[in-house]
Design an enzyme around this catalytic site. Sequence first.
Site, PDB file in Angstrom:
ATOM      1  N   LEU A 270       0.815  -1.219   0.000  1.00  0.00           N
ATOM      2  CA  LEU A 270       0.000   0.000   0.000  1.00  0.00           C
ATOM      3  C   LEU A 270       0.849   1.271   0.000  1.00  0.00           C
ATOM      4  O   LEU A 270       0.308   2.369   0.106  1.00  0.00           O
ATOM      5  CB  LEU A 270      -0.919   0.009   1.234  1.00  0.00           C
ATOM      6  CG  LEU A 270      -1.967  -1.108   1.279  1.00  0.00           C
ATOM      7  CD1 LEU A 270      -2.725  -1.055   2.593  1.00  0.00           C
ATOM      8  CD2 LEU A 270      -2.936  -0.993   0.114  1.00  0.00           C
ATOM      9  N   ARG A 271       2.161   1.099  -0.102  1.00  0.00           N
ATOM     10  CA  ARG A 271       3.024   2.280  -0.085  1.00  0.00           C
ATOM     11  C   ARG A 271       2.755   3.182  -1.297  1.00  0.00           C
ATOM     12  O   ARG A 271       2.890   4.402  -1.227  1.00  0.00           O
ATOM     13  CB  ARG A 271       4.493   1.853  -0.024  1.00  0.00           C
ATOM     14  CG  ARG A 271       5.444   2.992   0.283  1.00  0.00           C
ATOM     15  CD  ARG A 271       6.817   2.476   0.623  1.00  0.00           C
ATOM     16  NE  ARG A 271       6.832   1.868   1.949  1.00  0.00           N
ATOM     17  CZ  ARG A 271       7.655   0.910   2.320  1.00  0.00           C
ATOM     18  NH1 ARG A 271       8.526   0.410   1.458  1.00  0.00           N
ATOM     19  NH2 ARG A 271       7.609   0.424   3.544  1.00  0.00           N
ATOM     20  N   GLY A 272       2.379   2.566  -2.412  1.00  0.00           N
ATOM     21  CA  GLY A 272       2.079   3.346  -3.612  1.00  0.00           C
ATOM     22  C   GLY A 272       0.919   4.302  -3.395  1.00  0.00           C
ATOM     23  O   GLY A 272       0.990   5.482  -3.741  1.00  0.00           O
TER      24      GLY A 272
END
Length: 332
Positions: A270-272
Amino acid sequence: MKPSFPFSAIVGQESMKLALVLTAIDPSIGGVLVFGDRGTGKSTAVRALAALLPPIQQVEGCPVNSARPEECPDWSRIKTIKIVECPTPVVDLPLGSTEDRLVGALDIERVLTVGEKAFQPGLLAKANRGYLYIDEVNLLEDHIVDLLLDVAQSGENVVEREGLSIRHSSQFVLVGSGNPEEGELRPQLLDRFGLLVDVRSPQDISDRIKVVERRDAFDADPIAFHTRWSKNDKMIQNRIVKARACNVKASQKILRDCAEICIALGSDGLRGELTLLRSARALAAFRGNVRINRKHLREVAPLALSHRLRRDPLDESGSSARVIRVVESVFS
């Protein structure tokens, strides 16, 4: 002391300048990786940013730039508490740096002269609340990369060696530059950079002439050239300060757009989404908007997501082109 080349005088390279400004507004974006040809102004832009950053308030003499007295580490031996205004630290990490130089080590001189153990802070202490810049980041030794990954993850530097047990805050914006022809970056470190910028030499003749003219004028009289562009730099600095204070809202529709874009691109984790959202929020604040819209997402998506794609051997287009294509597909 010779002044740095003014940030606002850099010709072209708008994506690189924007990425650096966004991290100045919101350090939680996670830093910038600038990859490109030699002589495209990568190092110049980073060093110009240092003069552009708003100053910070810190305890005078604190080796980790603490904002408040209670944040100063015990080993710092701060006796007189005085809050002073200092430039935002921008620390260079040379390629040949040792582990001791990076994390800190036993102060041998104090051991020999006073006869007591003391900690000599390293570059990670100096970079706290500022920037850590690594030129030719893709050539870093593996054990140094491992240390950087640990500290970037935890925000704390821990030193357990030579009878010392030291820990201190080390929260910094990581900025790296390099030439991809000289080697690839380890995936674990690549993922730590919030934004990726690919820079190329300008192909427009008028732009190339401007670059040469401005660099020649700067080399001939750095002080006069810096003075000429100081007003423009000050305007950008004021916009950064104002943007930091903005409370930009993100609607459920925008959050859904972020998720759909990342799913369509196949980015892991979910870093994007988080980087895309934070970058769009910083851009909106910089532009004076109170809400994020799709125009902001379009502009920052290639910076935030192009290095998070899975390789597709059947797609010969560049990663940025793939991101732009997917964004338009989602929005349509």
